[in-house]
Scaffold this motif. Structure first.
Motif, short mmCIF file in Angstrom:
data_model
loop_
_atom_site.label_atom_id
_atom_site.label_comp_id
_atom_site.label_asym_id
_atom_site.label_seq_id
_atom_site.Cartn_x
_atom_site.Cartn_y
_atom_site.Cartn_z
N ALA A 17 1.66 -8.80 -62.09
CA ALA A 17 1.99 -7.78 -61.27
C ALA A 17 2.39 -6.50 -61.73
CB ALA A 17 2.88 -8.34 -60.14
N LEU A 20 2.15 -3.32 -59.54
CA LEU A 20 3.09 -2.99 -58.65
C LEU A 20 4.60 -2.81 -59.05
CD1 LEU A 20 1.51 -5.77 -56.48
CD2 LEU A 20 1.48 -3.45 -55.99
N THR A 51 9.42 -20.09 -48.53
CA THR A 51 9.27 -18.64 -49.28
C THR A 51 9.85 -18.98 -50.74
OG1 THR A 51 8.87 -17.45 -47.48
CG2 THR A 51 9.39 -16.30 -49.31
N PHE A 65 10.89 -10.48 -56.33
CA PHE A 65 9.51 -11.00 -56.03
C PHE A 65 9.83 -11.83 -54.70
CE2 PHE A 65 9.18 -9.88 -60.39
CZ PHE A 65 8.11 -9.52 -60.42
N ASP A 67 7.53 -14.83 -53.14
CA ASP A 67 6.42 -15.72 -53.83
C ASP A 67 5.95 -14.73 -55.19
OD1 ASP A 67 6.44 -17.55 -52.01
OD2 ASP A 67 5.26 -16.37 -50.51
N THR A 68 5.11 -14.33 -55.19
CA THR A 68 4.73 -13.60 -56.56
C THR A 68 4.54 -12.19 -56.55
OG1 THR A 68 2.17 -14.17 -56.05
CG2 THR A 68 3.33 -15.68 -57.42
N ARG A 69 4.71 -11.65 -55.25
CA ARG A 69 4.62 -10.15 -55.16
C ARG A 69 6.12 -9.64 -55.19
NH1 ARG A 69 1.28 -6.59 -53.14
NH2 ARG A 69 1.88 -4.87 -51.85
N PRO A 70 5.88 -8.45 -56.24
CA PRO A 70 7.32 -7.50 -56.38
C PRO A 70 7.40 -6.75 -55.05
CG PRO A 70 5.40 -6.50 -57.74
CD PRO A 70 5.13 -7.88 -57.12
N VAL A 71 8.80 -7.00 -54.40
CA VAL A 71 9.01 -6.07 -53.18
C VAL A 71 10.25 -4.95 -53.20
CG1 VAL A 71 8.27 -8.20 -51.68
CG2 VAL A 71 10.62 -7.91 -52.26
#
Length: 94
Positions: A17, A20, A51, A65, A67-71
């Motif tokens: 990612a 992102l 989650t 992150f 799950d696997t998405r940086p937020v």
């Protein structure tokens, strides 16, 4: 030196990612240090219901992150490591 499994998890999250992560760091003005995957040496991961939440950090920044998405990304500080709820340091998307 971090353990190979921790190092592998950090590399997998950051590498997959990177665009992102870069955008988050840029958005919050954190593009100074922390641009090299090798600088990320810490990971804290846990399940929150179904989650997975993971915090990956360097000496300068921490990235959350979901799950696997940086937020979100913040300046790293040590209080984050012992917190009961590390997500309280971050802004979670609505």
């Amino acid at each position: 030196m971090t353990a190979p499994t921790v190092e592998g998890a950090i590399h997998e999250l950051i590498d997959l990612a990177w665009n992102l992560v870069y955008d988050l760091l840029d958005q919050w003005g954190l593009l100074g240090d922390g641009l090299f995957v090798e600088e990320y040496t810490g990971v804290h991961s846990w399940l929150d219901g179904p989650t997975r939440r993971t915090v990956v950090h360097s000496r300068e920044v921490a990235v959350l992150f979901v799950d696997t998405r940086p937020v979100d990304a913040i300046v790293f500080h040590h209080d984050l490591l012992g917190a009961n709820d590390p997500t309280s340091f971050f802004t979670l998307p609505g």
